[in-house]
Design a protein around this motif. Sequence first.
Motif, mmCIF file in Angstrom:
data_model
loop_
_atom_site.group_PDB
_atom_site.id
_atom_site.type_symbol
_atom_site.label_atom_id
_atom_site.label_comp_id
_atom_site.label_asym_id
_atom_site.label_seq_id
_atom_site.Cartn_x
_atom_site.Cartn_y
_atom_site.Cartn_z
ATOM 1 N N GLY A 1 -2.256 -14.037 6.874
ATOM 2 C CA GLY A 1 -1.093 -13.283 6.847
ATOM 3 C C GLY A 1 0.021 -14.282 6.248
ATOM 4 O O GLY A 1 -0.055 -15.271 5.745
ATOM 5 N N SER A 2 1.293 -13.532 5.996
ATOM 6 C CA SER A 2 2.357 -14.320 5.536
ATOM 7 C C SER A 2 3.771 -13.755 6.353
ATOM 8 O O SER A 2 3.441 -12.790 6.850
ATOM 9 C CB SER A 2 2.385 -14.342 4.063
ATOM 10 O OG SER A 2 2.677 -13.123 3.540
ATOM 11 N N TRP B 1 0.698 -8.943 7.808
ATOM 12 C CA TRP B 1 -0.618 -9.152 7.511
ATOM 13 C C TRP B 1 -1.304 -8.148 7.119
ATOM 14 O O TRP B 1 -0.702 -6.935 7.339
ATOM 15 C CB TRP B 1 -1.180 -10.092 8.685
ATOM 16 C CG TRP B 1 -1.357 -9.419 9.746
ATOM 17 C CD1 TRP B 1 -2.560 -8.448 10.183
ATOM 18 C CD2 TRP B 1 -0.819 -9.568 11.090
ATOM 19 N NE1 TRP B 1 -2.281 -7.799 11.519
ATOM 20 C CE2 TRP B 1 -1.193 -8.636 12.127
ATOM 21 C CE3 TRP B 1 0.473 -10.114 11.474
ATOM 22 C CZ2 TRP B 1 -0.777 -8.503 13.384
ATOM 23 C CZ3 TRP B 1 1.144 -9.925 12.576
ATOM 24 C CH2 TRP B 1 0.367 -9.206 13.581
ATOM 25 N N VAL B 2 -2.378 -8.137 6.304
ATOM 26 C CA VAL B 2 -3.045 -7.035 6.127
ATOM 27 C C VAL B 2 -4.254 -6.854 7.071
ATOM 28 O O VAL B 2 -4.968 -7.979 7.124
ATOM 29 C CB VAL B 2 -3.778 -7.205 4.475
ATOM 30 C CG1 VAL B 2 -4.746 -6.395 4.324
ATOM 31 C CG2 VAL B 2 -2.615 -7.248 3.356
ATOM 32 N N ASP C 1 -3.584 -11.175 13.130
ATOM 33 C CA ASP C 1 -2.389 -12.157 13.344
ATOM 34 C C ASP C 1 -2.024 -12.622 12.029
ATOM 35 O O ASP C 1 -2.795 -12.747 10.990
ATOM 36 C CB ASP C 1 -2.453 -13.018 14.251
ATOM 37 C CG ASP C 1 -3.242 -14.266 14.244
ATOM 38 O OD1 ASP C 1 -3.446 -14.534 12.857
ATOM 39 O OD2 ASP C 1 -4.135 -14.821 15.164
ATOM 40 N N ARG C 2 -0.818 -13.502 11.837
ATOM 41 C CA ARG C 2 -0.269 -13.972 10.499
ATOM 42 C C ARG C 2 -1.064 -15.380 10.109
ATOM 43 O O ARG C 2 -0.866 -15.740 9.094
ATOM 44 C CB ARG C 2 1.024 -13.881 10.449
ATOM 45 C CG ARG C 2 1.759 -14.876 11.343
ATOM 46 C CD ARG C 2 3.363 -14.828 11.003
ATOM 47 N NE ARG C 2 4.017 -15.664 11.839
ATOM 48 C CZ ARG C 2 4.474 -17.059 11.636
ATOM 49 N NH1 ARG C 2 3.838 -17.442 10.440
ATOM 50 N NH2 ARG C 2 5.087 -17.665 12.359
ATOM 51 N N LYS C 3 -1.434 -15.854 11.434
ATOM 52 C CA LYS C 3 -1.991 -17.325 11.083
ATOM 53 C C LYS C 3 -3.462 -17.577 11.032
ATOM 54 O O LYS C 3 -3.595 -18.705 10.258
ATOM 55 C CB LYS C 3 -1.588 -18.071 12.379
ATOM 56 C CG LYS C 3 0.061 -18.215 12.721
ATOM 57 C CD LYS C 3 0.252 -18.884 13.845
ATOM 58 C CE LYS C 3 1.883 -18.937 14.321
ATOM 59 N NZ LYS C 3 2.214 -19.520 15.138
ATOM 60 N N TRP D 1 -1.984 -2.368 7.207
ATOM 61 C CA TRP D 1 -1.175 -3.618 7.106
ATOM 62 C C TRP D 1 -0.269 -3.491 8.403
ATOM 63 O O TRP D 1 -0.296 -2.267 8.885
ATOM 64 C CB TRP D 1 -0.587 -3.904 5.976
ATOM 65 C CG TRP D 1 0.596 -2.827 5.784
ATOM 66 C CD1 TRP D 1 1.882 -2.529 5.966
ATOM 67 C CD2 TRP D 1 0.328 -1.624 4.922
ATOM 68 N NE1 TRP D 1 2.462 -1.527 5.690
ATOM 69 C CE2 TRP D 1 1.365 -0.636 4.914
ATOM 70 C CE3 TRP D 1 -0.756 -0.932 4.248
ATOM 71 C CZ2 TRP D 1 1.468 0.357 4.113
ATOM 72 C CZ3 TRP D 1 -0.767 0.147 3.617
ATOM 73 C CH2 TRP D 1 0.613 0.934 3.456
ATOM 74 N N GLN D 2 -0.051 -4.710 9.109
ATOM 75 C CA GLN D 2 0.881 -4.893 9.781
ATOM 76 C C GLN D 2 2.416 -4.985 9.546
ATOM 77 O O GLN D 2 2.724 -5.795 8.546
ATOM 78 C CB GLN D 2 0.629 -6.057 10.889
ATOM 79 C CG GLN D 2 1.560 -6.335 11.971
ATOM 80 C CD GLN D 2 1.454 -5.520 13.040
ATOM 81 O OE1 GLN D 2 0.333 -4.657 13.089
ATOM 82 N NE2 GLN D 2 2.644 -5.280 13.748
ATOM 83 N N GLN D 3 3.399 -4.270 9.777
ATOM 84 C CA GLN D 3 5.003 -4.153 9.362
ATOM 85 C C GLN D 3 4.749 -3.958 7.670
ATOM 86 O O GLN D 3 5.355 -3.070 7.122
ATOM 87 C CB GLN D 3 5.548 -5.323 9.692
ATOM 88 C CG GLN D 3 5.885 -5.046 11.278
ATOM 89 C CD GLN D 3 7.012 -6.287 11.546
ATOM 90 O OE1 GLN D 3 7.385 -7.073 10.953
ATOM 91 N NE2 GLN D 3 7.104 -6.352 12.969
#
Length: 130
Positions: free
Chosen positions: A11-12, A17-18, A50-52, A75-77
């Motif tokens: 993610g970023s 994130w996807v 998660d993004r990490k 995706w997330q958000q």
Amino acid sequence: MNLITGTIIQGSGDDFWVRSYKLRYSADRTTWTTYADSDGFIKVFKGNTDRKTPVTNLLDYPIYARYVRFVVQLWQQHIGMRVEILGCSKNVGDCEPNPCANGGTCLDREGGFDCACPPPFNGKNCSVGM
């Protein structure tokens, strides 16, 4: 052309994130093939939770491609991803342009080539359906 064996995504941004994606590939940016699993079904790759945390997806069979597209499914958000493509560069000689039909992967051999055909295709140039 590059031999592609898998992907790593992460993610970023803040909380972007996807969660899943499809993979498309091409030798010429004109003709695109959507990656299918070894049973011939379009593969939807698992993404992040998660993004990490990096997520590694290895391909059921390698492909040769010059261009790759990630087609995001969920995706997330917002869509946010960092990508690494696993594989290596390869001199393909007789495989330029790709003589294999139906998304087949050209394998350069001494004095010629072979095609690795995705299901349900076979034959010298992956042009015969099973």
